[in-house]
Design an enzyme around this catalytic site. Structure first.
Site, short mmCIF file in Angstrom:
data_model
loop_
_atom_site.label_atom_id
_atom_site.label_comp_id
_atom_site.label_asym_id
_atom_site.label_seq_id
_atom_site.Cartn_x
_atom_site.Cartn_y
_atom_site.Cartn_z
N GLU A 162 -0.15 -1.17 5.59
CA GLU A 162 0.93 -0.81 6.51
C GLU A 162 0.86 0.66 6.91
O GLU A 162 1.29 1.04 8.00
CB GLU A 162 2.29 -1.09 5.86
CG GLU A 162 3.49 -0.94 6.78
CD GLU A 162 4.08 0.47 6.81
OE1 GLU A 162 4.92 0.75 7.68
OE2 GLU A 162 3.69 1.31 5.96
N ASP A 164 0.82 -1.22 0.00
CA ASP A 164 0.00 0.00 0.00
C ASP A 164 0.85 1.26 0.00
O ASP A 164 2.03 1.26 0.31
CB ASP A 164 -0.95 0.01 1.20
CG ASP A 164 -0.24 0.03 2.54
OD1 ASP A 164 0.79 -0.67 2.67
OD2 ASP A 164 -0.71 0.74 3.45
#
Length: 366
Positions: free
Chosen positions: A136, A78
């Site tokens: 994350e 991400d």
């Protein structure tokens, strides 16, 4: 964000810099990683020397060669939200060999290195586990690596782990822990024209701020690395109206602590610092433990010998902490620059990507 009709295709024959551009061009803001996870899974399943598993939008691939040692290469899929003025997706390569775009530094250049090692080192000198995970950049309870650790801890087993977080091609050992606490003071409301009839909760917080201003942080040395702790106010909330004595105030304090402290020790230390302050409520708002550098481990020594340079401490928190909790020593090593992470003008030097790719290959094929 809408799914594309057909998942994008990754070309793992490209060099790591060109592959980074492909990854950047597949938007994967936190919570919207499915297209990229699909592309990563499909690319890895085409490699016959790997066993591939998936849990949600988290993909884990492993060699099963019976080597004496297993190392884990991990990275998150991400990114932070894409900028819109100007947009920083799709990627752009300039004439100086710098690749611009959201996620170039944090950490799609690191993910590209994982994929290149998976595709081009089919018989490494150590068994390899590749972990690609989601979420994350957001709240800890959403973190995909944490979800995999809870559901399938055996997938993450290893002797040593490298997190391909941005470190500008320098090994960063372990990470510091981060603790956030809310220190609340109370008072009694009154009209400010008759302030003597109340008790000002904001004023009651003054001793807390004085403690913070006078605080002298530790700088412990662990495995030859000097960490730097810090205890700081990051927010103050209080007040009712422009003519009211406030009856409540909250000082939010962040403690960044060296990995030689346990989580319980960190909390106890913060309580001790403010023990003689008028704190009516002490609330632990968020807490992620640190990770010891583990540089004395044989695999870590071999890694350092291959990549070169001098190891540095990791002052920020990263997911090496999750590996440490599983008993796997871990370091950070990636081509990105942490100082450029999350910026609208995020970028990465393609030459540094190539250098890190070369060093990783040397480590895994020596």
């Amino acid at each position: 964000m809408e799914r594309t009709t057909h998942p994008p295709v990754l070309d793992l024959s490209l060099d790591a810099a060109a592959l980074t551009a492909q990854l950047v061009d597949i938007p994967s803001e936190s919570g919207n990683e499915k297209d990229l996870a699909d592309a990563v899974e499909n690319a890895l399943r085409a490699l016959p020397h790997l066993t591939v598993d998936r849990h949600g939008n988290n993909v884990v691939a492993r060699t099963q060669l019976g080597r004496d040692e297993r190392v884990v290469l991990a990275g998150h899929l991400d990114t932070v939200p894409i900028a819109d003025n100007p947009p920083n997706v799709p990627s752009r390569l300039d004439e100086d060999g710098v690749l611009w775009g959201c996620g170039t530094s944090d950490m799609k250049s690191g993910v590209a290195l994982q994929l290149r090692m998976a595709a081009t080192v089919p018989a490494p000198n150590r068994d390899l586990t590749f972990v690609f995970y989601d979420n994350e950049e957001v709240a800890a309870h959403l973190n995909g690596l944490g979800h995999v650790a809870d559901a399938h801890p055996e997938w993450l087993a290893g002797d040593f782990a490298v997190l391909l977080e941005p470190s500008y091609g320098q090994v960063e050992g372990g990470c510091q822990g981060t603790l956030r606490v809310l220190l609340r003071t109370t008072g009694e409301r009154a009209h400010s024209a008759r302030s003597w009839m109340g008790a000002n909760a904001v004023h009651a917080a003054a001793p807390i701020l004085a403690k913070l201003a006078a605080y002298e942080p530790r700088r412990p040395v662990i495995d030859g690395l000097e960490y730097r702790e810090g205890l700081n106010a990051v927010r103050i909330e209080g007040g009712v109206a422009g003519n009211v004595i406030p009856d409540a105030c909250t000082v939010t304090v962040n403690f960044r602590y060296a990995p030689d402290r346990t989580p319980d020790e960190a909390i106890a230390h913060v309580r001790e610092v403010f023990a003689d302050c008028p704190v009516d409520e002490f609330v632990v708002d968020d807490h992620s433990p640190g990770a010891l550098p583990g540089l004395s481990h044989p695999a870590a020594k071999a890694f350092m010998a291959a990549v070169g340079g001098t190891a540095m401490p990791k002052f920020g928190w990263t997911d090496v902490s999750r590996f440490s909790a599983l008993g796997v020593p871990a370091v950070n090593y990636g081509p990105g620059d942490a100082l450029l992470a999350h910026k609208k003008d995020e970028r990465v030097e393609t030459g540094r990507i190539a250098h890190c790719e070369e060093r990783l290959r040397a480590w895994l094929t020596a």
